[in-house]
Design a protein around this motif. Structure first.
Motif, mmCIF file in Angstrom:
data_model
loop_
_atom_site.group_PDB
_atom_site.id
_atom_site.type_symbol
_atom_site.label_atom_id
_atom_site.label_comp_id
_atom_site.label_asym_id
_atom_site.label_seq_id
_atom_site.Cartn_x
_atom_site.Cartn_y
_atom_site.Cartn_z
ATOM 1 N N PRO A 160 0.818 -1.217 0.000
ATOM 2 C CA PRO A 160 0.000 0.000 0.000
ATOM 3 C C PRO A 160 0.851 1.266 0.000
ATOM 4 C CG PRO A 160 -0.853 -1.597 1.573
ATOM 5 C CD PRO A 160 0.456 -2.142 1.085
ATOM 6 N N GLY A 161 0.432 2.238 -0.803
ATOM 7 C CA GLY A 161 1.136 3.513 -0.871
ATOM 8 C C GLY A 161 2.219 3.578 -1.927
ATOM 9 N N GLU A 162 2.530 2.457 -2.583
ATOM 10 C CA GLU A 162 3.586 2.474 -3.588
ATOM 11 C C GLU A 162 3.109 3.160 -4.861
ATOM 12 O OE1 GLU A 162 6.046 -0.789 -4.393
ATOM 13 O OE2 GLU A 162 5.846 -1.687 -2.403
ATOM 14 N N VAL A 163 4.084 3.694 -5.609
ATOM 15 C CA VAL A 163 3.803 4.396 -6.856
ATOM 16 C C VAL A 163 4.293 3.524 -8.012
ATOM 17 C CG1 VAL A 163 4.324 6.440 -8.235
ATOM 18 C CG2 VAL A 163 3.964 6.666 -5.767
ATOM 19 N N VAL A 164 3.458 3.380 -9.027
ATOM 20 C CA VAL A 164 3.796 2.572 -10.199
ATOM 21 C C VAL A 164 4.033 3.495 -11.384
ATOM 22 C CG1 VAL A 164 2.989 0.790 -11.779
ATOM 23 C CG2 VAL A 164 2.440 0.632 -9.351
ATOM 24 N N ARG A 165 5.219 3.375 -11.985
ATOM 25 C CA ARG A 165 5.571 4.169 -13.164
ATOM 26 C C ARG A 165 5.438 3.316 -14.421
ATOM 27 N NH1 ARG A 165 8.699 6.063 -8.999
ATOM 28 N NH2 ARG A 165 8.865 8.329 -8.827
ATOM 29 N N VAL A 194 -2.369 11.662 -18.902
ATOM 30 C CA VAL A 194 -1.102 11.184 -19.463
ATOM 31 C C VAL A 194 -0.276 12.389 -19.891
ATOM 32 C CG1 VAL A 194 -0.034 9.813 -21.281
ATOM 33 C CG2 VAL A 194 -2.171 9.033 -20.220
ATOM 34 N N PRO A 195 0.946 12.543 -19.386
ATOM 35 C CA PRO A 195 1.771 13.694 -19.774
ATOM 36 C C PRO A 195 2.220 13.571 -21.231
ATOM 37 C CG PRO A 195 3.048 12.152 -18.456
ATOM 38 C CD PRO A 195 1.635 11.651 -18.440
ATOM 39 N N PRO A 196 2.590 14.678 -21.850
ATOM 40 C CA PRO A 196 3.001 14.630 -23.271
ATOM 41 C C PRO A 196 4.296 13.880 -23.506
ATOM 42 C CG PRO A 196 3.345 16.820 -22.334
ATOM 43 C CD PRO A 196 2.580 16.049 -21.317
ATOM 44 N N ASP A 197 5.148 13.772 -22.495
ATOM 45 C CA ASP A 197 6.396 13.024 -22.650
ATOM 46 C C ASP A 197 6.813 12.454 -21.294
ATOM 47 O OD1 ASP A 197 7.198 15.267 -21.286
ATOM 48 O OD2 ASP A 197 8.352 16.122 -22.928
ATOM 49 N N GLY A 198 7.816 11.584 -21.315
ATOM 50 C CA GLY A 198 8.311 10.972 -20.085
ATOM 51 C C GLY A 198 7.444 9.826 -19.608
ATOM 52 N N GLU A 199 7.743 9.338 -18.422
ATOM 53 C CA GLU A 199 6.994 8.228 -17.847
ATOM 54 C C GLU A 199 5.637 8.692 -17.331
ATOM 55 O OE1 GLU A 199 10.278 5.044 -16.206
ATOM 56 O OE2 GLU A 199 9.563 6.589 -14.854
ATOM 57 N N PHE A 200 4.720 7.754 -17.314
ATOM 58 C CA PHE A 200 3.388 8.012 -16.781
ATOM 59 C C PHE A 200 3.282 7.352 -15.410
ATOM 60 C CE2 PHE A 200 -0.968 6.173 -16.403
ATOM 61 C CZ PHE A 200 -1.608 7.350 -16.038
ATOM 62 N N VAL A 201 2.801 8.089 -14.415
ATOM 63 C CA VAL A 201 2.701 7.591 -13.051
ATOM 64 C C VAL A 201 1.238 7.365 -12.702
ATOM 65 C CG1 VAL A 201 3.209 8.049 -10.621
ATOM 66 C CG2 VAL A 201 4.795 8.823 -12.387
#
Length: 288
Positions: A160-165, A194-201
């Motif tokens: 619980p609480g973890e972030v998935v990239r 969804v951001p325009p570039d980079g990883e999505f979190v």
């Protein structure tokens, strides 16, 4: 009436290639490769020929190396694996080779769209692998990986609480113009832009339970969140007795361990003093 393949978590084909496959699903192939994926079987057909030709078969194939850190291949000893015959697989760079032979790839993970294909490029009856303890472990880990969803590619279970990239390449497989992903879990639905570039979190996984992504993201279709310890739940046989876990810094166990160590030092010094006195008395008697 037979059930459709879509009602099963994993479908296994052994030396067989069907004429129909659903658009989504998880499949294991032994000595066969479907037609609608990027991984292909090399054939003896000349370049530009319309006919598919006969598949190229490699003989007397040994193992070069395997991807030990992958969830399907963890804990497997495959150095002595040998196959009398194997298909010559042509694997693109964006597909994952799990087991590499001396003459070419032997086990490949092909993920594309909503389907995942685990390809074993040889007939297991042409090997002695079925008599090795590593084969049932391989099948167990493959079924877990495919059935649970490829979230095991990140880790077997999240806390619980973890972030998935999510890598950008995964989003591109779904839709190059994807603007939003919805995370559906125990707490309801959460939308993430969804951001325009980079990883999505993805949004934080705050509560224990099973989460899904909408649209399904390859490798992140299902995310299991729990408070279990993977080592405590591991039922696979161990090669050696595990060492005792070190005490956490600042805990009572660590303080007690330090006190015991200091006590042993004092006892050792006292014993050394007694031995010194005995030696001195003995040598004095000899001189007298």
């Amino acid at each position: 009436e037979a059930k459709k393949p879509t009602t099963y978590d994993v479908v296994i084909f052994d030396n067989y290639k069907p004429t129909f496959l659903p658009d989504a699903g998880n499949f294991v192939w032994f000595n066969a490769v479907p037609d609608n994926i990027k991984t292909k079987v090399a054939t003896d057909a000349p370049p530009g020929a319309k006919l598919p030709g006969n598949p190229v078969v490699l003989e007397d194939v040994g193992v070069l190396d395997w991807k030990r850190e992958h969830p399907i291949m963890q804990g497997l000893g495959l150095g002595k694996l040998w196959a009398a015959k194997a298909l010559k697989l042509v694997v693109p760079l964006d597909r994952e080779v799990l087991l590499d032979g001396l003459k070419g790839p032997l086990i490949v993970l092909d993920r594309g769209g909503k389907s995942t294909h685990l390809i074993v490029g040889f007939d297991i009856m042409d090997t002695r692998w079925v008599f090795s303890p590593s084969f049932p472990v391989f099948m167990l880990q493959a079924m877990q990986y495919l059935a649970v969803g490829q979230s095991m590619d990140v880790r077997q279970a999240l806390r619980p609480g973890e972030v998935v990239r999510v890598p950008r390449s995964v989003l591109q497989q779904v839709d190059p113009n994807l603007k939003k992903v919805t995370l559906v879990g125990p707490g309801g639905r959460q939308d993430a832009a969804v951001p325009p570039d980079g990883e999505f979190v993805l949004p934080k996984l705050e509560r224990v339970g099973l989460y899904t992504t909408d649209p399904p993201l390859p490798g992140y279709e299902q995310l299991a969140v729990n408070v279990l310890d993977a080592n405590e739940s591991n039922l696979l046989p161990a090669d050696k007795i595990p060492a005792a876990a070190p005490a956490a810094p600042g805990t009572d166990a660590e303080v007690t361990g330090k006190r015991r160590l200091e006590l042993w030092w004092w006892l050792a010094l006292i014993a050394l003093g007694v031995l010194t006195v005995e030696w001195w008395v003995y040598t004095r008697r000899v001189h007298l």
